[in-house]
Design an enzyme around this catalytic site. Structure first.
Site, PDB file in Angstrom:
ATOM      1  N   GLY A  11       0.838  -1.194   0.000  1.00 44.21           N
ATOM      2  CA  GLY A  11       0.000   0.000   0.000  1.00 44.21           C
ATOM      3  C   GLY A  11       0.871   1.241   0.000  1.00 44.21           C
ATOM      4  N   CYS A  12       0.335   2.326   0.517  1.00 47.48           N
ATOM      5  CA  CYS A  12       1.054   3.602   0.546  1.00 47.48           C
ATOM      6  C   CYS A  12       2.392   3.447   1.247  1.00 47.48           C
ATOM      7  CB  CYS A  12       0.207   4.659   1.249  1.00 47.48           C
ATOM      8  SG  CYS A  12       1.053   6.226   1.454  1.00 47.48           S
ATOM      9  N   PHE A  13       3.464   3.858   0.592  1.00 49.73           N
ATOM     10  CA  PHE A  13       4.793   3.631   1.158  1.00 49.73           C
ATOM     11  C   PHE A  13       5.061   4.418   2.428  1.00 49.73           C
ATOM     12  CE2 PHE A  13       6.382   6.132  -2.814  1.00 49.73           C
ATOM     13  CZ  PHE A  13       5.943   7.352  -2.321  1.00 49.73           C
ATOM     14  N   TRP A  14       4.327   5.484   2.704  1.00 55.54           N
ATOM     15  CA  TRP A  14       4.553   6.246   3.937  1.00 55.54           C
ATOM     16  C   TRP A  14       4.379   5.367   5.169  1.00 55.54           C
ATOM     17  CZ3 TRP A  14       0.668  10.594   2.388  1.00 55.54           C
ATOM     18  CH2 TRP A  14       1.228  11.387   1.383  1.00 55.54           C
TER      19      TRP A  14
END
Length: 173
Positions: A11-14
């Protein structure tokens, strides 16, 4: 200290970056892109959904402290690998669950780990496991995003006691 590299998309790398930075033995985490057909991509290009890349993190770790297998357990626990091309509110192929392996040993470990993890999920695991080809770091403003902004991860978390259960932190006495 000899280090190794692992590349994960969840998912979102953050949020993925945030979680792996909490793991003892992880020496660096860089947010970026992998698994696509376009070279030297930008965040804007990846978000357009035409590059084939996933948002990933490249994890540098000390195998004397944390094993690749332990990093895989963190991977399965931090997100829902049964979701296809999405994670939480983020949708698109760039948010797919993926493991890009850097060696035959990593590939075998990832497949065995996936097969063990399947017992914890009622739906089939959709995680792509493929050979690492290239990594393109995301722009600087994506690196250590939560540290820079003070925001909290919205999709990813380390389950309570996971690091202790993996033997990465001592049990409370």
């Amino acid at each position: 200290m000899a280090t190794e590299t692992a590349t994960f998309g969840a998912g979102c790398f953050w949020g993925v970056e945030y979680v792996y930075l909490q793991v003892p033995g992880v020496t660096d985490v860089v947010s970026g892109f992998s698994g696509g057909i376009v070279r030297d991509v930008s965040y804007r290009e990846v978000c357009a959904g035409t590059t084939g890349h996933a948002e990933v993190v490249q994890v540098t770790f000390d195998p004397a402290i944390v094993s690749y297998e332990q990093l895989l357990e963190v991977f399965w626990a931090m997100h829902d690998p049964t979701q296809v091309n999405r994670q939480g509110p983020d949708r698109g192929t760039q948010y797919r669950s993926a493991i890009f392996t850097h060696s035959d040993e990593q590939r075998a470990a990832a497949i065995a780990s996936r097969d063990r993890a399947q017992a914890r999920f009622s739906a089939p695991i959709a995680t792509e496991i493929s050979e690492f080809q290239a990594f393109y770091p995301a722009e600087d403003y994506h690196q250590r995003y939560y540290e820079k902004t003070g925001h909290e991860p919205y999709c990813h978390a380390i389950p309570p006691n996971l690091l202790r259960d993996l033997g990465l932190v001592p049990a409370a006495s």
